[in-house]
Write an enzyme that holds these catalytic residues in place. Structure first.
Site, PDB file in Angstrom:
ATOM      1  CG  ASN A 197      21.092  37.609   8.362  1.00 35.30           C
ATOM      2  OD1 ASN A 197      21.931  38.375   7.886  1.00 35.30           O
ATOM      3  ND2 ASN A 197      20.958  37.423   9.666  1.00 35.30           N
ATOM      4  CG  HIS A 225      23.347  35.187  13.498  1.00 38.45           C
ATOM      5  ND1 HIS A 225      23.261  36.514  13.868  1.00 38.45           N
ATOM      6  CD2 HIS A 225      23.492  34.484  14.650  1.00 38.45           C
ATOM      7  CE1 HIS A 225      23.348  36.607  15.177  1.00 38.45           C
ATOM      8  NE2 HIS A 225      23.491  35.390  15.677  1.00 38.45           N
ATOM      9  CB  SER A 232      23.174  29.823  11.157  1.00 38.45           C
ATOM     10  OG  SER A 232      23.598  29.214  12.354  1.00 38.45           O
ATOM     11  CG  ASP A 239      19.699  36.967  14.424  1.00 36.21           C
ATOM     12  OD1 ASP A 239      19.783  37.404  13.268  1.00 36.21           O
ATOM     13  OD2 ASP A 239      20.263  37.501  15.398  1.00 36.21           O
TER      14      ASP A 239
HETATM   15  C1  GAR Z   1      29.576  38.815   9.473  1.00 33.80           C
HETATM   16  O1  GAR Z   1      30.352  38.187  10.445  1.00 33.80           O
HETATM   17  C2  GAR Z   1      28.122  38.417   9.625  1.00 33.80           C
HETATM   18  O2  GAR Z   1      27.937  37.092  10.044  1.00 33.80           O
HETATM   19  C3  GAR Z   1      27.670  39.384  10.683  1.00 33.80           C
HETATM   20  O3  GAR Z   1      28.270  40.603  10.333  1.00 33.80           O
HETATM   21  C4  GAR Z   1      29.524  40.322   9.704  1.00 33.80           C
HETATM   22  C5  GAR Z   1      29.585  41.087   8.410  1.00 33.80           C
HETATM   23  O4  GAR Z   1      30.865  40.987   7.864  1.00 33.80           O
HETATM   24  N1  GAR Z   1      26.227  39.473  10.734  1.00 33.80           N
HETATM   25  C6  GAR Z   1      25.531  39.603  11.852  1.00 33.80           C
HETATM   26  O5  GAR Z   1      26.034  39.707  12.941  1.00 33.80           O
HETATM   27  C7  GAR Z   1      24.034  39.611  11.630  1.00 33.80           C
HETATM   28  N2  GAR Z   1      23.339  39.432  12.863  1.00 33.80           N
HETATM   29  P1  GAR Z   1      31.124  41.361   6.353  1.00 33.80           P
HETATM   30  O6  GAR Z   1      30.588  42.782   6.144  1.00 33.80           O
HETATM   31  O7  GAR Z   1      32.629  41.310   6.224  1.00 33.80           O
HETATM   32  O8  GAR Z   1      30.414  40.351   5.482  1.00 33.80           O
END
Ligand code: GAR
Length: 192
Positions: A100, A102, A129, A138
């Site tokens: 994942n 984060h 991360s 997480d």
């Molecule tokens: C990203 O910023 C990712 O790090 C976050 O969601 C976004 C997805 O963007 N994830 C979390 O917050 C997980 N806890 P994307 O759909 O453009 O890749």
């Protein structure tokens, strides 16, 4: 890959997988809802599937996803903005095979709204991360991080944009290392 929305990390991984030297390829994308990321995958010729949790409930939805990943011979499941907590059953089925990304320097700022909280708590450094997914939110082993210094007049939006650019560098790099380590272990390529 499992996604729920925009799909910019998915896009970064698809681009990285195009390089001839890439030890991974993106073979299948599952979304839990209509997601812009599915269009990105389809344009790249990658099969996609929407598994709506509301219709069947979490247990059946995860069984369906597990079955589809198995059929596609997926070896690593990459979460990129997937807005569901995976059950202990699913995590056990894919133990150390789910990654994942984060948007924080874990173990700091688990959960949601990481950029707003980083500013509210006065963090001088922030970042993203990639970690192994476990039953706890997480909390699994951290495989890689990218950092930046928080600017004086930074807004949550500007911080999010700067961290997202780092995410797009970090995820391909970490996945390549991880898939490469599996290739060494099994002699097979890592399909995500
Ligand atoms: C990203 O910023 C990712 O790090 C976050 O969601 C976004 C997805 O963007 N994830 C979390 O917050 C997980 N806890 P994307 O759909 O453009 O890749």
């Amino acid at each position: 890959m499992l996604i729920s929305g925009r799909g910019s990390n998915l896009h970064a991984l698809i681009e990285a997988a195009r390089k001839p030297s890439s030890p991974f390829s993106i073979v299948f994308v599952v979304a839990d809802r209509e997601a812009h990321g599915c269009q990105i995958a389809e344009k790249a010729g990658i099969p996609t599937q929407i598994v709506a949790y509301e219709k069947r409930g979490k247990k059946e939805a995860e069984q369906e996803i597990d079955r589809m990943l198995g059929e596609r011979a997926v070896e690593i499941v990459c979460l990129a903005g997937f807005k569901r907590l995976l059950s202990p059953w699913f995590v056990e089925r894919w133990r150390r095979r789910i990654l994942n990304i984060h948007p924080s320097l874990l173990p700091q700022l688990r959960g949601l709204a990481t950029h707003r909280r980083a500013l509210a708590e006065g963090h001088r450094q922030h970042g993203c991360s990639v970690h192994i997914v476990t039953e706890k939110l997480d909390a699994g082993e951290i495989l890689g991080q990218e950092k930046l210094s928080v600017k004086k007049d930074e807004s949550p939006e500007s911080l999010e944009a700067r961290v997202l650019a780092l995410e797009h560098q970090l995820y391909p790099r970490v996945l390549a290392d991880y898939a490469g380590s599996l290739v060494c272990g099994t002699g097979r390529e890592g399909g995500a």
